[in-house]
Design an enzyme around this catalytic site. Structure first.
Site, PDB file in Angstrom:
ATOM      1  N   LYS A  64      -2.831  -0.901  -9.128  1.00 61.24           N
ATOM      2  CA  LYS A  64      -2.702  -2.341  -9.330  1.00 61.24           C
ATOM      3  C   LYS A  64      -3.264  -2.770 -10.688  1.00 61.24           C
ATOM      4  CE  LYS A  64      -1.135  -4.842  -7.167  1.00 61.24           C
ATOM      5  NZ  LYS A  64       0.236  -5.408  -7.281  1.00 61.24           N
ATOM      6  N   ARG A  82      10.900  -1.529  -4.913  1.00 63.39           N
ATOM      7  CA  ARG A  82       9.670  -1.414  -5.711  1.00 63.39           C
ATOM      8  C   ARG A  82       9.678  -0.050  -6.391  1.00 63.39           C
ATOM      9  NH1 ARG A  82       4.063  -3.155  -3.590  1.00 63.39           N
ATOM     10  NH2 ARG A  82       3.878  -3.601  -5.812  1.00 63.39           N
ATOM     11  N   ASP A  85      -0.908   4.420  -6.724  1.00 61.90           N
ATOM     12  CA  ASP A  85       0.487   4.341  -6.306  1.00 61.90           C
ATOM     13  C   ASP A  85       1.311   5.497  -6.849  1.00 61.90           C
ATOM     14  OD1 ASP A  85       1.244   1.478  -4.978  1.00 61.90           O
ATOM     15  OD2 ASP A  85      -0.516   1.330  -6.259  1.00 61.90           O
ATOM     16  N   GLN A 101      -5.051  -9.119  -3.590  1.00 61.10           N
ATOM     17  CA  GLN A 101      -5.242  -8.188  -2.476  1.00 61.10           C
ATOM     18  C   GLN A 101      -6.719  -7.937  -2.191  1.00 61.10           C
ATOM     19  OE1 GLN A 101      -2.843  -7.819  -4.767  1.00 61.10           O
ATOM     20  NE2 GLN A 101      -1.222  -6.438  -4.114  1.00 61.10           N
ATOM     21  N   GLY A 138       0.857  -1.170   0.000  1.00 57.14           N
ATOM     22  CA  GLY A 138       0.000   0.000   0.000  1.00 57.14           C
ATOM     23  C   GLY A 138       0.897   1.225   0.000  1.00 57.14           C
TER      24      GLY A 138
END
Length: 359
Positions: free
Chosen positions: A253, A94, A242, A201, A52
């Protein structure tokens, strides 16, 4: 009533380790991990034990703080170089979520601004900054939830993709925040939760959070979204983000852009919710967002007793996709609801956020 969830990111009592709720094994097991090293912190981000965008930012702040205590240096230049090396290492875990690099840069700038102080004093200041990052996220999520609450009414059907609730933040969440706040205030509505391939998720985390809060939730496979929209069961879509580009393109996502395309076709409002820390004004459009590719084995065998695809078959496994700004009805931040043209409204949101001085 307010709903209580396990704290997902925190420091241990002595502030020598970061303690996280391992999201990779929810909902079947609740396990907390105590992380002390750069390698364990990197692995926690890369393996989505902490995930998250806001939660990753909070985690990065705490991680740099506790790791700064392990740096051996007699001068600020040496200390700062080693701190930046750790930050660069964590940032490589990431690449898509901007909150990770944002929090790391914020901690590095905090150290740099206080370079005239002793190293011990700088470390203490880094600790205060990390705590501030988390408190700001709590405040921002509450503001986002309040604004988002105005976008749906009693009895509506909502659809969400991925997970953007308390587990992904500090409290309430972004996309799920208005839903949790609405439930606290007695509003009745229904939520369809996409399972969200390939890491599920939505199935593992969103369904868990909403059910725990007593919200009427139905889990659906990603390829069922079109049918529930066609049936007239969805009045609005709420998703997190994100990274948001300056023109309003949004990375979220994988599968989010497909939901947005379907919503546009059926005339359903599509809302993106996230703090201004996810807005990257230096990124002109979604074309400039680097998309993380994950292990093909997540598709072939991760959720099965035995592989469900031919051995050695090629797999393409991007973690995110980019939703074009033309498909987005509004982007909800702690500064307010941003509407097209996003090049203007997003810039204004960043300028008016009281948290921008920390960016």
């Amino acid at each position: 009533m307010k709903f209580q969830y396990p704290e997902n990111v925190a420091l241990n009592e002595s502030e020598t380790a970061v303690v996280i709720l391992d999201q990779s094994i929810l909902p079947n097991e609740t396990r907390f991990l105590t992380l002390l090293t750069p390698e364990s912190c990197y692995e926690a981000i890369q393996k989505l034990r902490v995930r998250g965008a806001p939660a990753i930012g909070i985690f990065a702040g705490y991680a740099l703080y506790i790791l700064s205590k392990t740096i051996r240096a007699d001068s600020f230049p040496v200390f700062f170089q080693k701190l930046c090396e750790v930050g660069s290492y964590l940032n490589s875990s990431r690449p898509t979520a901007v909150n990770l690099s944002w929090a790391i840069k914020r901690m590095e700038k905090t150290a740099e601004k206080n370079q005239e102080k002793s190293i011990a004093e700088i470390i203490a200041i880094l600790g205060k900054e990390a705590h501030a990052i988390q408190q700001e996220d709590i405040d921002m999520c509450h503001s986002i939830s309040e604004y988002g609450l105005s976008l749906f009414k009693e009895g509506d059907g909502l659809l969400t993709h991925c997970n953007a609730g308390p587990l992904a933040t500090s409290l309430y969440g972004t996309a799920l925040g208005p839903m949790l706040l609405a439930k606290e205030r007695g509003r009745n509505f229904h939520v369809f939760s996409d399972e969200t391939r390939p890491l599920l998720q939505g199935a593992r985390l969103t369904s868990y959070e909403l059910q725990k809060a007593g919200i009427d939730v139905t889990l659906i496979c990603d390829n069922m979204a079109s049918l529930v929209m066609k049936n007239g069961w969805v009045n609005a879509c709420f998703v997190g983000c994100d990274r948001v580009a300056a023109n309003g393109d949004v990375a979220n996502k994988i599968g989010t852009s497909g939901v947005a395309i379907l919503a546009k076709h059926y005339g359903i409002p599509f809302y993106v919710l996230g703090p201004t820390s996810t807005i990257d004004l230096s990124c002109k459009s979604g074309d400039d967002i680097r998309i993380e590719l994950r292990d093909p084995e997540e598709i072939r065998e991760k959720w099965y007793r035995e592989p469900m695809a031919p051995e050695h078959v090629k797999c393409y496994n991007p973690a995110f996709d980019v939703t074009d700004h033309t498909l987005i009805t509004a982007i909800v931040t702690e500064s307010g609801i941003c509407r097209p043209p996003f090049t203007e409204s997003l810039k204004k949101a960043c300028q008016t956020s009281k948290y921008q001085s920390a960016r």
